[in-house]
Structure formats: C-alpha cells, structure tokens
Design an enzyme around this catalytic site. Sequence first.
Site, PDB file in Angstrom:
ATOM      1  N   LYS A 130      31.639   0.802  -6.937  1.00 54.19           N
ATOM      2  CA  LYS A 130      31.006   2.112  -7.114  1.00 54.19           C
ATOM      3  C   LYS A 130      31.015   2.792  -5.748  1.00 54.19           C
ATOM      4  CE  LYS A 130      28.477   4.214 -10.447  1.00 54.19           C
ATOM      5  NZ  LYS A 130      28.541   4.178 -11.905  1.00 54.19           N
ATOM      6  N   GLY A 132      15.772  11.930 -22.980  1.00 55.17           N
ATOM      7  CA  GLY A 132      16.935  12.504 -22.299  1.00 55.17           C
ATOM      8  C   GLY A 132      18.004  12.854 -23.322  1.00 55.17           C
ATOM      9  N   VAL A 133      18.128  14.156 -23.591  1.00 54.08           N
ATOM     10  CA  VAL A 133      19.137  14.566 -24.579  1.00 54.08           C
ATOM     11  C   VAL A 133      20.268  15.314 -23.867  1.00 54.08           C
ATOM     12  CG1 VAL A 133      17.791  14.465 -26.691  1.00 54.08           C
ATOM     13  CG2 VAL A 133      17.586  16.484 -25.245  1.00 54.08           C
ATOM     14  N   GLY A 134      20.842  14.621 -22.887  1.00 51.76           N
ATOM     15  CA  GLY A 134      22.013  15.155 -22.178  1.00 51.76           C
ATOM     16  C   GLY A 134      23.271  14.779 -22.937  1.00 51.76           C
ATOM     17  N   HIS A 135      24.351  14.503 -22.200  1.00 54.42           N
ATOM     18  CA  HIS A 135      25.644  14.204 -22.827  1.00 54.42           C
ATOM     19  C   HIS A 135      25.553  13.028 -23.798  1.00 54.42           C
ATOM     20  CE1 HIS A 135      26.965  16.361 -19.131  1.00 54.42           C
ATOM     21  NE2 HIS A 135      27.759  16.925 -20.010  1.00 54.42           N
ATOM     22  N   VAL A 136      24.964  11.926 -23.346  1.00 56.73           N
ATOM     23  CA  VAL A 136      24.899  10.730 -24.188  1.00 56.73           C
ATOM     24  C   VAL A 136      23.776  10.857 -25.215  1.00 56.73           C
ATOM     25  CG1 VAL A 136      24.619   8.225 -24.215  1.00 56.73           C
ATOM     26  CG2 VAL A 136      25.792   9.305 -22.306  1.00 56.73           C
TER      27      VAL A 136
HETATM   28  N1  LIG Z   1      27.880   9.478 -19.589  1.00 53.21           N
HETATM   29  C1  LIG Z   1      28.239   8.222 -19.771  1.00 53.21           C
HETATM   30  O1  LIG Z   1      29.297   7.931 -20.349  1.00 53.21           O
HETATM   31  C2  LIG Z   1      27.318   7.121 -19.326  1.00 53.21           C
HETATM   32  C3  LIG Z   1      27.806   5.799 -19.313  1.00 53.21           C
HETATM   33  C4  LIG Z   1      26.951   4.757 -18.944  1.00 53.21           C
HETATM   34  C5  LIG Z   1      25.638   5.055 -18.565  1.00 53.21           C
HETATM   35  N2  LIG Z   1      25.189   6.352 -18.568  1.00 53.21           N
HETATM   36  C6  LIG Z   1      23.808   6.615 -18.191  1.00 53.21           C
HETATM   37  O2  LIG Z   1      23.131   7.221 -19.287  1.00 53.21           O
HETATM   38  C7  LIG Z   1      22.177   8.181 -18.828  1.00 53.21           C
HETATM   39  C8  LIG Z   1      22.471   9.532 -19.467  1.00 53.21           C
HETATM   40  O3  LIG Z   1      23.758   9.951 -19.064  1.00 53.21           O
HETATM   41  P1  LIG Z   1      24.264  11.430 -19.413  1.00 53.21           P
HETATM   42  O4  LIG Z   1      25.705  11.452 -19.075  1.00 53.21           O
HETATM   43  O5  LIG Z   1      23.818  11.803 -20.772  1.00 53.21           O
HETATM   44  O6  LIG Z   1      23.450  12.277 -18.336  1.00 53.21           O
HETATM   45  P2  LIG Z   1      23.041  13.800 -18.451  1.00 53.21           P
HETATM   46  O7  LIG Z   1      22.748  14.231 -17.060  1.00 53.21           O
HETATM   47  O8  LIG Z   1      24.001  14.575 -19.273  1.00 53.21           O
HETATM   48  O9  LIG Z   1      21.670  13.757 -19.302  1.00 53.21           O
HETATM   49  C9  LIG Z   1      20.475  13.278 -18.793  1.00 53.21           C
HETATM   50  C10 LIG Z   1      19.352  14.057 -19.479  1.00 53.21           C
HETATM   51  O10 LIG Z   1      18.124  13.479 -19.088  1.00 53.21           O
HETATM   52  C11 LIG Z   1      17.204  14.530 -18.806  1.00 53.21           C
HETATM   53  N3  LIG Z   1      16.173  14.019 -17.924  1.00 53.21           N
HETATM   54  C12 LIG Z   1      16.208  13.861 -16.567  1.00 53.21           C
HETATM   55  N4  LIG Z   1      15.044  13.379 -16.123  1.00 53.21           N
HETATM   56  C13 LIG Z   1      14.256  13.204 -17.223  1.00 53.21           C
HETATM   57  C14 LIG Z   1      12.938  12.735 -17.425  1.00 53.21           C
HETATM   58  N5  LIG Z   1      12.183  12.337 -16.403  1.00 53.21           N
HETATM   59  N6  LIG Z   1      12.458  12.683 -18.689  1.00 53.21           N
HETATM   60  C15 LIG Z   1      13.212  13.080 -19.733  1.00 53.21           C
HETATM   61  N7  LIG Z   1      14.472  13.554 -19.606  1.00 53.21           N
HETATM   62  C16 LIG Z   1      14.971  13.621 -18.361  1.00 53.21           C
HETATM   63  C17 LIG Z   1      18.047  15.613 -18.204  1.00 53.21           C
HETATM   64  O11 LIG Z   1      17.400  16.870 -18.296  1.00 53.21           O
HETATM   65  C18 LIG Z   1      19.305  15.534 -19.073  1.00 53.21           C
HETATM   66  O12 LIG Z   1      19.189  16.356 -20.222  1.00 53.21           O
HETATM   67  C19 LIG Z   1      22.266   8.173 -17.306  1.00 53.21           C
HETATM   68  O13 LIG Z   1      21.294   7.290 -16.800  1.00 53.21           O
HETATM   69  C20 LIG Z   1      23.665   7.597 -17.045  1.00 53.21           C
HETATM   70  O14 LIG Z   1      23.738   6.940 -15.787  1.00 53.21           O
HETATM   71  C21 LIG Z   1      25.995   7.374 -18.948  1.00 53.21           C
END
Ligand SMILES: NC(=O)c1ccc[n+]([C@@H]2O[C@H](COP(=O)([O-])OP(=O)(O)OC[C@H]3O[C@@H](n4cnc5c(N)ncnc54)[C@H](O)[C@@H]3O)[C@@H](O)[C@H]2O)c1
Length: 393
Positions: A120, A220-224
Amino acid sequence: MNNQLLLCSKIMRFINLNSYNITKYIMTSEVIDVKDLSKINPVFGQLSFDNHEQIVFCNDKDTGLKAIIGIHNTVLGPALGGTRMWQYNNEWEALNDALRLSRGMTFKSAVAGLNLGGGKAVIIGDAKTQKTPELMKRFGEFVHSLSGKYITAEDIGMETSDMDLVRDVTPYVTGISESRGGAGNPSPITAYGVFVGMKAAAKYKYGSDVLEDKKVIVQGVGHVGESLVEHLTNEGAKVIITDINQARLEEVKAKYGAEIYTGENIYTLDADIYAPCALGATVNDTTINQLNVDIIAGAANNQLENEAVHGKILSEKGIVYAPDFVINAGGIINVYAELEGYGKTEIMRKTENIYNTTLEIIKNAETNNVTTHAASLAIAKSRIEARKKENQK
Ligand SMILES: NC(=O)c1ccc[n+]([C@@H]2O[C@H](COP(=O)([O-])OP(=O)(O)OC[C@H]3O[C@@H](n4cnc5c(N)ncnc54)[C@H](O)[C@@H]3O)[C@@H](O)[C@H]2O)c1
C-alpha cells in the site's frame, strides 16, 4: 513532562518537548527520558511494523511529492494495494497507515486465494489542493523503480484518472480506465462480496441466509454502501441508513426506500445486522457495549479497533463478526482481473466464493474456539507459509 515522553496505550498525542512538537503512536506505559529518544526505532520499531519486507520513502522537491510505499509481503506474488492521499497530521501517522494498510492487503489477498502479496502507498498531502498531474507521474516513476514488486491502484483521494497518469510512466498500476484496459469501478463488486459474506454469517447465526425482514444498519452510503443497500432492499431486508452526508442519505432513501436513522446513537439501535461501510475502528471500547445486533458484516477496513480484544468480546457476546478483510475482497478481485486478464464472469465467481470462505471461517472459529478474525489470519498465514516452502524447493 518537559523532557519526558509519556507513552500510553494506543493514543496519539502531541507533546511539547524543548520547543519541538513530537507526535508519537504510543505502545506501552513507559516513560522515556529525552536522551533515550534516539533509541526509539522510528521505522522498524513502529507499532504497526510487522516484518514488512521493504518500506520506500519517496521525495521530490519539484512536485512536492512525499510518499511512503509499504511492501509487507511478496511470497504469494507482487504486493498490490492502493495509494491513499491524505493530509496526515505528521509523518508518524503516514508511516503507520502505510504499514497497517499494506499488512492488511497481504491477508486480504491470501484469504481470497489470489497470487498477490500485500502493499500500500500513502502520499502525504491534501488530494483536493496538492494533487497535480506532475506529482502523480513522479509517484508513478517511484512505483516503476520497484520493477513490479509493488503494483498500485486507487484508494482514498485517488481517481481512475490519477491511475491513468501513473500508467503513462509505468505498467505497474491497476484501476485504470476501462478504455485503457482497466476492469472498471470496484465498488459494486466489493458491495456484492460484502452482501454474500453477510448472508454466510446469517446462515450460521439463523440457519438461513435469507435476509428478508432482517433489520440491517448500513453506516456510510457512499460507493459501496449504496450498492449494498440495493442488494439488501432487493432481498426485502429492512434497511436503516446513516451517513454524515445528508444529501447522500436523501438520495439513497429516494432510490431504495431505506429508512434514515434519526436517533442520537446508531450503535444502540436494536437491529439484526450492523454493516460498517464508512470508517474503521467503529467496534471499540465504547461501542462494543452498546451494540445490540447479531451480526457485524461491512466493507470498512480495520473495523475492530483492537483485533484481539474486540474480536474476543464480540465472540463472547455471541455476535458473529464476518472479518472485514475477508468479505471486502471484491475490490482486489476486480483489479486482479487486470493483471490476469480474466473477465466479469470470473470476477463474479471469485467474489461469490466469499460466501463459502466466510462460512468456513466462522465454523473454523467455533471448532477451534478462536475469534473469526484469528481464524481468517490463520488461513492467510498457512497459505503464505505453504507457498514459502514451495518457493524454497
Ligand atoms: N470501494 C471499494 O471497492 C472498497 C474496497 C474495500 C474496502 N473499502 C472500504 O469500504 C469503506 C467505504 O468505501 P467507499 O468506496 O464506499 O467510500 P466512500 O467515500 O464512497 O463512502 C464512504 C461514506 O461514508 C460516509 N461517512 C464518513 N464518515 C462517516 C461517519 N462518521 N458516519 C457515517 N458515515 C460516514 C461518507 O459521507 C460517505 O458517504 C471504506 O472504509 C473503504 O476503505 C472500499
């Protein structure tokens, strides 16, 4: 306190020491005299150092690049892991993040059955204001100088377009645009892996993996998180969502009919499943006594603040924990396709297998009376050890 550095467990604090601000990740409860500071090993003595093979510090004055590449283990293959650009408070914090995240990648790929090691990179700086094409290309040159021992990808603060810039100077990058041979956005695949991992945990806990009518908190309703909500609502689960971004909450509610949590403390909500999809370390000394769920299964990395302590308490409380690095491996499976040249069908097959792996791990943990986290680590380590022996023949 002026010339003493008080070290206490797992907190980071600033100490004014003879006009220098010294920040330290703290490991023990010892008090160290200032003259002994030089004896603290700043790299190999770090809390997160775990026999990492190589740590590369990259510096370029012209572009302002300051990066650290952590190569934890390359027994199974090249160390693959994303690059995170973050405004760290200090270099200790950046180094610890590189060490901790690269170690996690080793075990994630090993459990997923991929021929990849763990690595990383972190770039110190604000991705919004300090990231330039020149800086990304210079970073790519440093990656190239490792001749493929480390392969990079996106992480926080990075976009596909940044990986395309890195690709201009090195082939040792994944997560590039589909038009340039990339495998596309990994998040829906990650979410699918989390969904099947959650189903496996449900199978163990309830005797059925059907999630219909189960009350699931998605934090957390981001990408994943959004994609996970889609799978869950399609199956008829009652989904409660929480996020610091109100606009995202409204958007996801409108699309899938999920309920927005309006209470004070999400951890106290009585539910069946908690899916952390935002930050790490949400299972900690405070929340562990508040959690009122049967299962924890989410995408966030490093969900247990203290792997040994909190993993054990969860198992004592009868909460089934689907280890994060096992069920969020969809993303790495997706980028691995770029190296191996397999397509979507194989990506989905490998991701679907997260169900079997998770169930096997949970059963193993019960049989051997260990935590699910420890059971997962044991699988990863035995695969690495077996390959090490083969390599030595
Ligand atoms: N994207 C991937 O393919 C992937 C793969 C493995 C692990 N992850 C992990 O999964 C998690 C989500 O990834 P992602 O790509 O959806 O990220 P993202 O940034 O798209 O979404 C994260 C969401 O969490 C919200 N958030 C931040 N702080 C918060 C809090 N204190 N309380 C509630 N919500 C909060 C943000 O507003 C955002 O909507 C991360 O920890 C990432 O490291 C992602």
